[in-house]
Design a protein around this motif. Sequence first.
Motif, mmCIF file in Angstrom:
data_model
loop_
_atom_site.group_PDB
_atom_site.id
_atom_site.type_symbol
_atom_site.label_atom_id
_atom_site.label_comp_id
_atom_site.label_asym_id
_atom_site.label_seq_id
_atom_site.Cartn_x
_atom_site.Cartn_y
_atom_site.Cartn_z
ATOM 1 N N ALA A 13 -10.107 16.948 16.632
ATOM 2 C CA ALA A 13 -10.213 18.090 17.548
ATOM 3 C C ALA A 13 -9.150 18.013 18.637
ATOM 4 O O ALA A 13 -8.526 19.025 18.980
ATOM 5 N N THR A 14 -8.929 16.838 19.178
ATOM 6 C CA THR A 14 -7.912 16.653 20.218
ATOM 7 C C THR A 14 -6.528 16.974 19.682
ATOM 8 O O THR A 14 -5.740 17.658 20.334
ATOM 9 N N LEU A 15 -6.216 16.479 18.493
ATOM 10 C CA LEU A 15 -4.911 16.740 17.904
ATOM 11 C C LEU A 15 -4.705 18.222 17.627
ATOM 12 O O LEU A 15 -3.640 18.776 17.880
ATOM 13 N N VAL A 16 -5.732 18.881 17.115
ATOM 14 C CA VAL A 16 -5.625 20.311 16.826
ATOM 15 C C VAL A 16 -5.422 21.102 18.112
ATOM 16 O O VAL A 16 -4.550 21.972 18.191
ATOM 17 N N LEU A 17 -6.198 20.810 19.120
ATOM 18 C CA LEU A 17 -6.092 21.550 20.370
ATOM 19 C C LEU A 17 -4.774 21.303 21.084
ATOM 20 O O LEU A 17 -4.202 22.210 21.677
ATOM 21 N N SER A 18 -4.267 20.072 21.031
ATOM 22 C CA SER A 18 -3.042 19.776 21.764
ATOM 23 C C SER A 18 -1.794 20.182 21.009
ATOM 24 O O SER A 18 -0.718 20.255 21.570
ATOM 25 N N ASP A 80 3.646 25.658 26.918
ATOM 26 C CA ASP A 80 2.607 24.881 26.243
ATOM 27 C C ASP A 80 1.457 24.642 27.208
ATOM 28 O O ASP A 80 1.673 24.167 28.331
ATOM 29 N N LEU A 81 0.232 24.964 26.766
ATOM 30 C CA LEU A 81 -0.934 24.735 27.611
ATOM 31 C C LEU A 81 -1.090 23.255 27.942
ATOM 32 O O LEU A 81 -0.910 22.396 27.079
ATOM 33 N N LYS A 82 -1.408 22.979 29.209
ATOM 34 C CA LYS A 82 -1.722 21.606 29.602
ATOM 35 C C LYS A 82 -3.070 21.225 29.000
ATOM 36 O O LYS A 82 -3.940 22.083 28.809
ATOM 37 N N LEU A 83 -3.248 19.946 28.699
ATOM 38 C CA LEU A 83 -4.483 19.500 28.062
ATOM 39 C C LEU A 83 -5.725 19.835 28.880
ATOM 40 O O LEU A 83 -6.770 20.143 28.322
ATOM 41 N N VAL A 84 -5.618 19.805 30.204
ATOM 42 C CA VAL A 84 -6.779 20.095 31.039
ATOM 43 C C VAL A 84 -7.266 21.529 30.814
ATOM 44 O O VAL A 84 -8.432 21.844 31.046
ATOM 45 N N SER A 85 -6.394 22.392 30.310
ATOM 46 C CA SER A 85 -6.780 23.779 30.046
ATOM 47 C C SER A 85 -7.835 23.884 28.958
ATOM 48 O O SER A 85 -8.509 24.907 28.829
ATOM 49 N N TYR A 86 -7.975 22.832 28.153
ATOM 50 C CA TYR A 86 -8.957 22.827 27.066
ATOM 51 C C TYR A 86 -10.311 22.249 27.495
ATOM 52 O O TYR A 86 -11.255 22.274 26.729
ATOM 53 N N VAL A 87 -10.382 21.711 28.700
ATOM 54 C CA VAL A 87 -11.609 21.063 29.152
ATOM 55 C C VAL A 87 -12.512 22.108 29.811
ATOM 56 O O VAL A 87 -12.138 22.693 30.839
ATOM 57 N N PRO A 88 -13.687 22.359 29.206
ATOM 58 C CA PRO A 88 -14.593 23.356 29.787
ATOM 59 C C PRO A 88 -14.942 23.021 31.233
ATOM 60 O O PRO A 88 -15.036 21.865 31.608
ATOM 61 N N VAL A 89 -15.080 24.005 32.030
ATOM 62 C CA VAL A 89 -15.402 23.974 33.460
ATOM 63 C C VAL A 89 -14.229 23.435 34.279
ATOM 64 O O VAL A 89 -13.832 24.052 35.246
ATOM 65 N N ALA A 90 -13.632 22.313 33.884
ATOM 66 C CA ALA A 90 -12.478 21.789 34.623
ATOM 67 C C ALA A 90 -11.347 22.807 34.636
ATOM 68 O O ALA A 90 -10.631 22.940 35.638
ATOM 69 N N ASN A 91 -11.195 23.554 33.540
ATOM 70 C CA ASN A 91 -10.109 24.525 33.479
ATOM 71 C C ASN A 91 -10.311 25.715 34.424
ATOM 72 O O ASN A 91 -9.399 26.491 34.636
ATOM 73 N N TRP A 92 -11.485 25.856 34.990
ATOM 74 C CA TRP A 92 -11.694 26.879 36.005
ATOM 75 C C TRP A 92 -10.954 26.513 37.287
ATOM 76 O O TRP A 92 -10.537 27.367 38.046
#
Length: 132
Positions: A13-18, A80-92
């Motif tokens: 999942a991490t590899l796909v998202l990043s 390219d989206l930063k990885l933190v953008s994929y973290v729910p709530v943190a990305n707010w």
Amino acid sequence: MLKKITASSMLVATLVLSSGCAVKTGNENLGTMEKSELDTKIVKGKSTKQDIKALLGDPDRTDFDNNSLEKWTYAHTRKDLKLVSYVPVANWFVAGTNDTTKSLVIVFEENGVVKNFITSDAKGETKGGLFQ
């Protein structure tokens, strides 16, 4: 066994998202070329407007320099989206992109032959979220 499956699933999942979610704008041909490739394909005093159009297509912008010589500008940006953008709530609160911009400016003699050109690569970021 369950821990191995869970760890493997998280890794996949991490590899796909990043690996995805890049936004590209501008001249795609320029985006795929390295500076060294441009330096060999564009020759001062030899390359013509037709050569440049065959290589890169129509310019993003045309203009005249201070000597009334025609100037063409090409640009390409990749976000390219930063990885933190994929973290729910943190990305707010914290999100954004890592940006890479390539640009090429070519000045032509009055006869349509390349007089000079310059390339540049710039890295930056776009910040988003409540704390930006």
